[in-house]
Write an enzyme that holds these catalytic residues in place. Structure first.
Site, PDB file in Angstrom:
ATOM      1  N   GLU A 115      -9.479  -2.076   5.333  1.00 14.41           N
ATOM      2  CA  GLU A 115     -10.097  -1.755   6.616  1.00 14.41           C
ATOM      3  C   GLU A 115     -11.365  -2.585   6.836  1.00 14.41           C
ATOM      4  O   GLU A 115     -12.013  -3.009   5.865  1.00 14.41           O
ATOM      5  CB  GLU A 115     -10.484  -0.268   6.633  1.00 14.41           C
ATOM      6  CG  GLU A 115      -9.306   0.699   6.556  1.00 14.41           C
ATOM      7  CD  GLU A 115      -8.645   0.957   7.910  1.00 14.41           C
ATOM      8  OE1 GLU A 115      -8.602   0.043   8.752  1.00 14.41           O
ATOM      9  OE2 GLU A 115      -8.167   2.084   8.103  1.00 14.41           O
ATOM     10  N   ASN A 155      -7.089  -2.973  14.327  1.00  8.15           N
ATOM     11  CA  ASN A 155      -8.498  -3.260  14.001  1.00  8.15           C
ATOM     12  C   ASN A 155      -8.617  -4.440  13.022  1.00  8.15           C
ATOM     13  O   ASN A 155      -9.681  -4.682  12.474  1.00  8.15           O
ATOM     14  CB  ASN A 155      -9.191  -2.011  13.436  1.00  8.15           C
ATOM     15  CG  ASN A 155      -8.581  -1.525  12.129  1.00  8.15           C
ATOM     16  OD1 ASN A 155      -7.625  -2.112  11.632  1.00  8.15           O
ATOM     17  ND2 ASN A 155      -9.126  -0.464  11.570  1.00  8.15           N
ATOM     18  N   ASP A 208       0.810  -1.215   0.000  1.00  7.53           N
ATOM     19  CA  ASP A 208       0.000   0.000   0.000  1.00  7.53           C
ATOM     20  C   ASP A 208       0.844   1.266   0.000  1.00  7.53           C
ATOM     21  O   ASP A 208       2.064   1.216   0.203  1.00  7.53           O
ATOM     22  CB  ASP A 208      -0.943  -0.006   1.220  1.00  7.53           C
ATOM     23  CG  ASP A 208      -0.241  -0.399   2.514  1.00  7.53           C
ATOM     24  OD1 ASP A 208       1.001  -0.452   2.530  1.00  7.53           O
ATOM     25  OD2 ASP A 208      -0.934  -0.641   3.511  1.00  7.53           O
ATOM     26  N   HIS A 244      -6.897  -4.776  10.156  1.00  9.78           N
ATOM     27  CA  HIS A 244      -6.656  -4.511   8.735  1.00  9.78           C
ATOM     28  C   HIS A 244      -5.362  -5.153   8.260  1.00  9.78           C
ATOM     29  O   HIS A 244      -4.425  -5.330   9.031  1.00  9.78           O
ATOM     30  CB  HIS A 244      -6.729  -3.013   8.384  1.00  9.78           C
ATOM     31  CG  HIS A 244      -5.606  -2.156   8.864  1.00  9.78           C
ATOM     32  ND1 HIS A 244      -5.795  -0.911   9.415  1.00  9.78           N
ATOM     33  CD2 HIS A 244      -4.266  -2.335   8.857  1.00  9.78           C
ATOM     34  CE1 HIS A 244      -4.633  -0.374   9.707  1.00  9.78           C
ATOM     35  NE2 HIS A 244      -3.688  -1.215   9.388  1.00  9.78           N
TER      36      HIS A 244
HETATM   37  C1  GLP Z   1      -0.169   0.159   8.591  1.00  8.57           C
HETATM   38  C2  GLP Z   1       0.150  -0.673   7.351  1.00  8.57           C
HETATM   39  C3  GLP Z   1      -0.093  -2.151   7.599  1.00  8.57           C
HETATM   40  C4  GLP Z   1       0.559  -2.565   8.910  1.00  8.57           C
HETATM   41  C5  GLP Z   1      -0.024  -1.777  10.046  1.00  8.57           C
HETATM   42  C6  GLP Z   1       0.487  -2.177  11.404  1.00  8.57           C
HETATM   43  O1  GLP Z   1      -1.517   0.378   8.719  1.00  8.57           O
HETATM   44  N1  GLP Z   1      -0.618  -0.255   6.221  1.00  8.57           N
HETATM   45  O2  GLP Z   1       0.411  -2.899   6.510  1.00  8.57           O
HETATM   46  O3  GLP Z   1       0.389  -3.940   9.124  1.00  8.57           O
HETATM   47  O4  GLP Z   1       0.300  -0.411   9.793  1.00  8.57           O
HETATM   48  O5  GLP Z   1       1.656  -1.505  11.725  1.00  8.57           O
HETATM   49  P1  GLP Z   1       2.550  -1.844  12.982  1.00  8.57           P
HETATM   50  O6  GLP Z   1       3.404  -3.001  12.583  1.00  8.57           O
HETATM   51  O7  GLP Z   1       3.364  -0.586  13.183  1.00  8.57           O
HETATM   52  O8  GLP Z   1       1.659  -2.146  14.125  1.00  8.57           O
END
Ligand code: GLP
Length: 254
Positions: free
Chosen positions: A143, A136, A67, A138
């Protein structure tokens, strides 16, 4: 679905890097799906160390990131393109043209989403997809919603996601409200998926993700029916899963 337990964040990162390195050794022109966020940083550090020790060669590897924030240029310090450059790509021998990330400044969104999907197909699909998970549920930026998108699309980020990301931006109004993300189908197309999570704060969402139900309100739950999903968690998460009865027995911690 396979669950592996590492003692701590470092072990989770090491185990994941080893899986990726094995894939690249088996298939030097492997197509990797890559993730951002805090969790995969340790994986990238280890892969860089392996590269420096001449244990892995990225010269033929192709990558597709999940993304990108919509509206951020690739040199914006909070863009995922910038994250990938500064956490991984600048330190390995991947060819620039082989590292794909959706264009956050694309004028024609539909065309960009179509182009991205086609580029994945043209490379023969993703061999191994690395994933983190949002609080959440995702994955990428898919989402929780009444329905999920199959392919790459523009998404409105949830308030929870926006506020989780706001710590990285100076002012609230600078936090992007939209992103371009691979869809559930794009992710599902990968031959193999490795989802990593570390820390107590991810325990509850992992428990919900693997409890046997599939729901578009928890996008990561869809992965339970993927043909080759490995979830790598740390010991605190395993303790929570066991206490909640989601795991019937404790798995060996490696
Ligand atoms: C963002 C990214 C996700 C990732 C998430 C969790 O939203 N788009 O791909 O998994 O963050 O991030 P973290 O590893 O910092 O908890």
């Amino acid at each position: 679905m396979k669950i592996l337990v590492g003692k701590n964040y470092d072990r989770v990162s090491e185990m994941t890097a080893n899986i990726i390195a094995t894939k690249v050794k088996e298939k030097p022109d492997a197509v990797l799906g890559l993730a951002t966020g805090g969790t995969p940083k340790g994986v990238y550090k280890r892969l860089i160390a392996m590269y420096n020790d001449k244990k892995i060669d990225f010269s033929k590897v192709k990558t597709f990131n999940l993304d990108e924030y919509y509206g951020l240029s690739s040199n914006h310090p909070q863009s995922y393109a910038y994250y990938m450059k500064t956490n991984f790509f600048d330190y390995i021998n991947i060819k620039e043209e082989n590292a794909h990330i959706p264009d956050g400044l694309a004028q024609d969104i539909d065309e960009e989403c179509h182009r991205y999907e086609q580029a994945i197909k043209d490379c023969g699909g993703i061999d191994l997809q690395l994933l983190g998970i949002g609080h959440n549920g995702h994955i990428g930026f898919n989402e929780p919603d009444d329905a999920l998108h199959t392919s790459t699309h523009l998404v409105n980020l949830h308030e929870k996601t926006i506020s989780a990301n706001s710590r990285f931006f100076g002012k609230d109004e600078e936090v992007p409200r939209q992103a371009i993300t691979m869809g559930i189908g794009s992710i599902f197309g990968a031959d193999e998926i490795v989802l990593i999570a570390s820390g107590e704060d991810k325990a509850e969402i992992i428990a919900k993700m693997i409890n046997g139900q599939l729901s578009s309100k928890l996008p990561a739950s869809m992965l339970q029916i993927h043909k080759s999903l490995t979830i790598i968690i740390d010991e605190p998460i395993q303790k929570h899963l066991y206490a909640e009865g989601v795991l019937k027995e404790q798995l060996k911690v490696v």
